[in-house]
Design an enzyme around this catalytic site. Structure first.
Site, short mmCIF file in Angstrom:
data_model
loop_
_atom_site.label_atom_id
_atom_site.label_comp_id
_atom_site.label_asym_id
_atom_site.label_seq_id
_atom_site.Cartn_x
_atom_site.Cartn_y
_atom_site.Cartn_z
N GLU A 99 -4.14 0.81 -3.07
CA GLU A 99 -5.58 0.62 -2.89
C GLU A 99 -6.22 1.76 -2.11
O GLU A 99 -7.45 1.94 -2.14
CB GLU A 99 -5.83 -0.72 -2.18
CG GLU A 99 -5.78 -0.70 -0.66
CD GLU A 99 -4.38 -0.66 -0.06
OE1 GLU A 99 -4.25 -0.92 1.14
OE2 GLU A 99 -3.41 -0.35 -0.79
N HIS A 117 0.54 1.65 -0.58
CA HIS A 117 -0.90 1.36 -0.51
C HIS A 117 -1.63 1.97 -1.72
O HIS A 117 -2.36 2.96 -1.58
CB HIS A 117 -1.48 1.94 0.78
CG HIS A 117 -1.18 1.15 2.00
ND1 HIS A 117 -1.84 -0.01 2.33
CD2 HIS A 117 -0.27 1.34 2.99
CE1 HIS A 117 -1.38 -0.50 3.47
NE2 HIS A 117 -0.42 0.31 3.90
N CYS A 161 1.69 -3.91 1.19
CA CYS A 161 2.35 -3.49 2.43
C CYS A 161 2.80 -4.73 3.21
O CYS A 161 3.70 -5.43 2.78
CB CYS A 161 1.45 -2.56 3.24
SG CYS A 161 2.36 -1.61 4.49
#
Length: 232
Positions: free
Chosen positions: A178, A176, A88
């Site tokens: 993650e 994102h 990001c």
């Protein structure tokens, strides 16, 4: 392996990247320069670097005076063929480090959205095993022009450049990956008032959105995390 992790904002954790690093037995060196912690002078003591997200934009040098130092560090890692991962804001900073134009505003996404891989991704060591289209969590307003010599790996209608690679193992991901379901739920609580201002229906939609998109997004995210760790 020793991995430098640069955190840029409270509650921006490693999520599934952390899980993949733990599986690989990595030593994680977490730095929070936004809290005044120092960054290494160069990449000599680390095998890879992760630059996480944040609410800042990639040109916020006044708010984050360490950004120019972080850009130099990114180029040092890349120049020594050490793996770099930007998520990001981190991807926007990686793009800036390699001379790309950062575009502030005009590319807002929040929640799970579909991204599509490019033909080049089919031969990429991190993304080759992923389906051509998959949902993944997004939370950003900004975007960037692709850096010169970068390979575009993924995009969608809102942000054409959702993932890219420079050289062997410098990666930027606008989305994102993650953020698995537990992390999204944590963000939805930690940033509830901020989210409610812009997405007032989110708290009512969260469970349904999570059930519908979460399993595929989590699987894609963990696969990306493990494949990137393998580049180290």
């Amino acid at each position: 392996m020793r991995v430098l992790v640069v955190q840029n904002f409270d509650s921006e954790g490693l999520g599934q990247i952390g899980a993949a690093l733990v599986e690989a037995g990595a030593d994680i060196d977490l730095r929070r320069p936004y809290c005044g912690e120092t960054l290494p002078l160069d990449s000599a003591a680390h095998d890879a670097m992760v630059v996480l997200g944040g609410a800042q934009n990639a040109l916020d040098d006044e708010i984050c005076p360490y950004f120019p130092e972080l850009l130099d560090l990114t180029r040092d890692f890349a120049g020594k063929d050490r793996a770099v991962l930007g998520i990001c804001l981190g991807s926007q900073l990686v793009a800036r480090a390699f001379g790309a134009e950062n575009r502030i505003g005009g590319a807002s996404e929040f929640g799970w959205h579909k991204v599509s891989l490019t033909p080049a991704a089919k031969a990429d060591p991190v993304l080759a095993a992923l389906p051509e289209n998959f949902p993944i969590f997004e939370w950003h307003d900004d975007t960037f022009v692709l850096p010169e010599d970068a390979v575009r790996l993924a995009g969608n209608e809102i942000a054409e450049n959702q993932a890219f690679r420079i050289g062997r193992a410098v990666y930027g991901f606008q989305f994102h990956f993650e953020a698995d379901r537990p992390m999204v739920r944590d963000w939805s609580t930690s940033f509830a008032s901020l989210i409610a201002e812009r997405h007032p229906a989110w708290s009512d939609r969260l469970d349904d959105e999570m059930a519908h998109h979460g399993p595929d997004a989590d699987a894609a995210g963990l696969a990306i995390a493990r494949a990137w760790v393998a580049t180290i």
